[in-house]
Each structure stands twice: as structure tokens, then as C-alpha cells.
Design a protein around this motif. Structure first.
Motif, PDB file in Angstrom:
ATOM      1  N   ARG A  39       0.822  -1.227   0.000  1.00 48.79           N
ATOM      2  CA  ARG A  39       0.000   0.000   0.000  1.00 48.79           C
ATOM      3  C   ARG A  39       0.844   1.259   0.000  1.00 48.79           C
ATOM      4  N   ARG A  40       0.451   2.198  -0.803  1.00 47.23           N
ATOM      5  CA  ARG A  40       1.095   3.526  -0.832  1.00 47.23           C
ATOM      6  C   ARG A  40      -0.012   4.557  -0.938  1.00 47.23           C
ATOM      7  N   SER A  41       0.265   5.780  -0.537  1.00 46.56           N
ATOM      8  CA  SER A  41      -0.661   6.873  -0.843  1.00 46.56           C
ATOM      9  C   SER A  41      -0.467   7.237  -2.304  1.00 46.56           C
ATOM     10  N   ARG A  43      -1.429   9.599  -5.590  1.00 44.40           N
ATOM     11  CA  ARG A  43      -1.932  10.954  -5.894  1.00 44.40           C
ATOM     12  C   ARG A  43      -1.993  11.219  -7.393  1.00 44.40           C
ATOM     13  N   ARG A 116      -6.641  15.217  -4.683  1.00 43.98           N
ATOM     14  CA  ARG A 116      -5.467  14.476  -5.139  1.00 43.98           C
ATOM     15  C   ARG A 116      -5.747  13.730  -6.434  1.00 43.98           C
ATOM     16  N   CYS A 155      -5.715   7.311  -1.232  1.00 43.47           N
ATOM     17  CA  CYS A 155      -4.960   8.263  -0.407  1.00 43.47           C
ATOM     18  C   CYS A 155      -5.928   8.818   0.627  1.00 43.47           C
ATOM     19  N   CYS A 156      -5.536   8.740   1.884  1.00 42.15           N
ATOM     20  CA  CYS A 156      -6.372   9.304   2.946  1.00 42.15           C
ATOM     21  C   CYS A 156      -6.234  10.825   2.891  1.00 42.15           C
ATOM     22  N   LEU A 157      -7.348  11.529   2.863  1.00 41.92           N
ATOM     23  CA  LEU A 157      -7.313  12.993   2.738  1.00 41.92           C
ATOM     24  C   LEU A 157      -7.948  13.674   3.952  1.00 41.92           C
ATOM     25  N   GLY A 158      -7.072  14.067   4.894  1.00 43.68           N
ATOM     26  CA  GLY A 158      -7.553  14.871   6.018  1.00 43.68           C
ATOM     27  C   GLY A 158      -7.845  16.289   5.563  1.00 43.68           C
ATOM     28  N   SER A 159      -7.296  16.649   4.416  1.00 42.86           N
ATOM     29  CA  SER A 159      -7.466  18.005   3.878  1.00 42.86           C
ATOM     30  C   SER A 159      -8.928  18.365   3.639  1.00 42.86           C
ATOM     31  N   LYS A 200       7.683   4.908   1.798  1.00 44.97           N
ATOM     32  CA  LYS A 200       8.380   5.881   2.649  1.00 44.97           C
ATOM     33  C   LYS A 200       8.937   5.142   3.861  1.00 44.97           C
ATOM     34  N   ARG A 202       9.966   3.932   7.488  1.00 42.78           N
ATOM     35  CA  ARG A 202       9.298   4.018   8.793  1.00 42.78           C
ATOM     36  C   ARG A 202      10.340   4.011   9.903  1.00 42.78           C
TER      37      ARG A 202
HETATM   38  C1  FMN Z   1      -5.227  11.092   8.829  1.00 44.06           C
HETATM   39  C2  FMN Z   1      -4.451  11.259   7.550  1.00 44.06           C
HETATM   40  C3  FMN Z   1      -4.614  12.416   6.792  1.00 44.06           C
HETATM   41  C4  FMN Z   1      -3.935  12.555   5.590  1.00 44.06           C
HETATM   42  N1  FMN Z   1      -4.186  13.651   4.808  1.00 44.06           N
HETATM   43  C5  FMN Z   1      -3.588  13.768   3.616  1.00 44.06           C
HETATM   44  C6  FMN Z   1      -3.928  14.866   2.755  1.00 44.06           C
HETATM   45  O1  FMN Z   1      -4.750  15.696   3.093  1.00 44.06           O
HETATM   46  N2  FMN Z   1      -3.320  14.941   1.556  1.00 44.06           N
HETATM   47  C7  FMN Z   1      -2.418  14.006   1.141  1.00 44.06           C
HETATM   48  O2  FMN Z   1      -1.915  14.112   0.037  1.00 44.06           O
HETATM   49  N3  FMN Z   1      -2.086  12.943   1.926  1.00 44.06           N
HETATM   50  C8  FMN Z   1      -2.651  12.800   3.145  1.00 44.06           C
HETATM   51  N4  FMN Z   1      -2.362  11.719   3.945  1.00 44.06           N
HETATM   52  C9  FMN Z   1      -1.422  10.689   3.469  1.00 44.06           C
HETATM   53  C10 FMN Z   1      -0.069  10.766   4.188  1.00 44.06           C
HETATM   54  O3  FMN Z   1       0.650  11.884   3.708  1.00 44.06           O
HETATM   55  C11 FMN Z   1       0.688   9.453   3.925  1.00 44.06           C
HETATM   56  O4  FMN Z   1      -0.031   8.392   4.505  1.00 44.06           O
HETATM   57  C12 FMN Z   1       2.107   9.474   4.501  1.00 44.06           C
HETATM   58  O5  FMN Z   1       2.898  10.434   3.840  1.00 44.06           O
HETATM   59  C13 FMN Z   1       2.803   8.118   4.382  1.00 44.06           C
HETATM   60  O6  FMN Z   1       2.883   7.703   3.032  1.00 44.06           O
HETATM   61  P1  FMN Z   1       2.235   6.318   2.557  1.00 44.06           P
HETATM   62  O7  FMN Z   1       0.756   6.375   2.859  1.00 44.06           O
HETATM   63  O8  FMN Z   1       2.511   6.207   1.084  1.00 44.06           O
HETATM   64  O9  FMN Z   1       2.880   5.216   3.336  1.00 44.06           O
HETATM   65  C14 FMN Z   1      -3.032  11.549   5.154  1.00 44.06           C
HETATM   66  C15 FMN Z   1      -2.865  10.396   5.935  1.00 44.06           C
HETATM   67  C16 FMN Z   1      -3.566  10.243   7.102  1.00 44.06           C
HETATM   68  C17 FMN Z   1      -3.417   8.970   7.907  1.00 44.06           C
END
Ligand code: FMN
Length: 211
Positions: A39-41, A43, A116, A155-159, A200, A202
Motif C-alpha cells: 500500500r502507498r498513498s 496521488r 489528489r 490516499c487518505c485525505l484529512g485536507s 516511505k 518508517r
Molecule cells: C489522517 C491522515 C490524513 C492525511 N491527509 C492527507 C492529505 O490531506 N493529503 C495528502 O496528500 N495525503 C494525506 N495523507 C497521506 C499521508 O501523507 C501518507 O499516509 C504518509 O505520507 C505516508 O505515506 P504512505 O501512505 O505512502 O505510506 C493523510 C494520511 C492520514 C493517515
């Protein structure tokens, strides 16, 4: 005896073929540990729309997560309408123009939308509460891991908390139809990945055994 030999060989070949299929299949899908590591975020997404059956399945796997006292205090809204995503993007960019709030999004040379660039979104809300964050966090990880198995990126977006705090986005937030007392916490961007980022690193020093 002569007639038995071909039958035995045939059975052996069939068994070997079956074992090969099982091994290949299990390697392709991977166990939970492999899925977690894959798994990766993401975008950057392909234009390919995400099948509704997959989005529904992801949401169902999300709510299969454990929750404190099994209260299941969460709500999910799925958006896969390009019109909705584009109009939210337009409204947000107009509202924050000149403030610098959207700069990090617009720096993306392949910018498509403020989520994203995803073609589908899974919004998650919860009421205020001691375990709300834990509950919906577990839900979200279920979805993100299941998505890997479906060859989807997330991708999780808290934004989205900041985005939908803009008065210009009030109608879009309202259209999600969350129940009274529920607050939007995050969205999961979902789509077919158009990038393969490296993992990334850890910080393993955060883990300690206590003697
Ligand atoms: C609660 C939460 C909020 C996040 N919000 C954003 C966001 O708003 N925009 C974004 O591009 N990534 C967001 N991320 C993704 C993180 O940046 C990402 O999980 C982190 O850099 C680690 O990278 P990986 O998920 O590829 O392992 C969020 C992750 C979490 C858990």
C-alpha cells in the motif's frame, strides 16, 4: 501394471498443475502482510472510472472493522460523479484564490482536482466521541488494504476538513447528507493508480519491548 503407469503419471501431472496454480494465485494476491507492504498513498490516477460494485464492496469491507462496543458510529458517502468533483474543485479554488491554501495542490503538474486527482471519493464521518478516531481509522485502513487487492490506489485525505470548512463548499458538504451530529473526518481518494511511489521509510525506533 503397464496400464497403471500412464494413469499414475496423469494423476501426478494434474496434481502438480493444481499445486502450481495454487502457488501462483497465492503469490499474485499476497497475504495480508504483503498487501500492507504494497500500500502507498496514490496521488495520480488513470481516467478509468472505478466500478460501483468495487466501491460498494470497499465500503462494506470498511464497516467490517471493529468498533468500540460495536456501536458502528460512522457514516460513509461515496462520490464518483466527475461533475460533483469538478464543481467542488472550481468552488474551492475560487474561494481560496490568493490565500496560498491551494498552492500545494496546484504545484502538481498533473493537477486534475482538489482531491489528489482521484476519480472517486469515500467520505467518512463520525460523531464526537472518545473512540471515534479509532473506529473510523480502523475502517479506513480496511478500505485502503482491500483496495490494494482490487489493484486500486487510495490516499487518505484529512485536507477535506479544511476544504469543506470553506463557506463556498457548504452546498457540497450538505449534499453528502451526513446525519445530525456527524462530522466529516476524512475522505479516501480511490482510483486506478497512475504512479508507483517508493515506500516511505518508517521509524522503527518507535517500537520498544518493555522488560
Ligand atoms: C489522517 C491522515 C490524513 C492525511 N491527509 C492527507 C492529505 O490531506 N493529503 C495528502 O496528500 N495525503 C494525506 N495523507 C497521506 C499521508 O501523507 C501518507 O499516509 C504518509 O505520507 C505516508 O505515506 P504512505 O501512505 O505512502 O505510506 C493523510 C494520511 C492520514 C493517515
Amino acid at each position: 501394471m503397464k496400464r497403471l503407469l500412464p494413469i499414475t503419471l496423469c494423476c501426478l501431472a494434474t496434481a502438480l498443475a493444481l499445486v502450481a496454480v495454487i502457488i501462483t494465485d497465492s503469490q499474485r494476491k499476497g497475504g495480508v502482510a504483503e498487501i500492507i507492504e504494497q500500500r502507498r498513498s496514490i496521488r495520480a490516477y488513470k481516467e478509468t472510472p472505478v466500478e460501483r460494485e468495487k466501491l460498494q464492496r470497499l465500503a462494506e469491507l470498511g464497516v467490517a472493522a471493529p468498533s468500540a462496543m460495536n456501536r458502528q458510529e460512522w457514516e460513509i458517502r461515496i462520490v464518483d460523479s466527475k461533475e460533483w468533483i469538478d464543481s467542488a474543485t472550481k468552488a474551492y479554488l475560487a474561494a481560496v484564490e490568493g490565500t496560498g491554501k491551494a498552492d500545494y495542490m496546484l504545484r502538481d503538474p498533473n493537477f486534475k482536482n482538489i482531491f489528489r486527482n482521484a476519480p472517486a471519493l469515500i467520505f467518512v464521518a463520525a460523531p464526537e466521541g472518545e473512540f471515534a478516531g479509532v473506529n473510523i481509522g480502523l475502517l479506513g485502513e480496511n478500505i485502503m488494504l482491500a483496495a490494494v487487492e482490487m489493484e486500486l490506489g487510495t490516499c487518505c485525505l484529512g485536507s477535506v476538513q479544511g476544504i469543506f470548512a470553506e463557506p463556498a463548499l457548504a452546498d457540497h458538504l450538505k449534499s453528502l447528507g451526513f446525519s445530525e451530529g456527524y462530522r466529516l473526518s476524512y475522505a479516501l481518494a480511490v482510483g486506478y493508480p497512475d504512479e508507483q511511489p517508493e515506500a516511505k521509510p518508517r521509524d522503527l525506533s518507535k517500537i520498544k519491548f518493555v522488560e
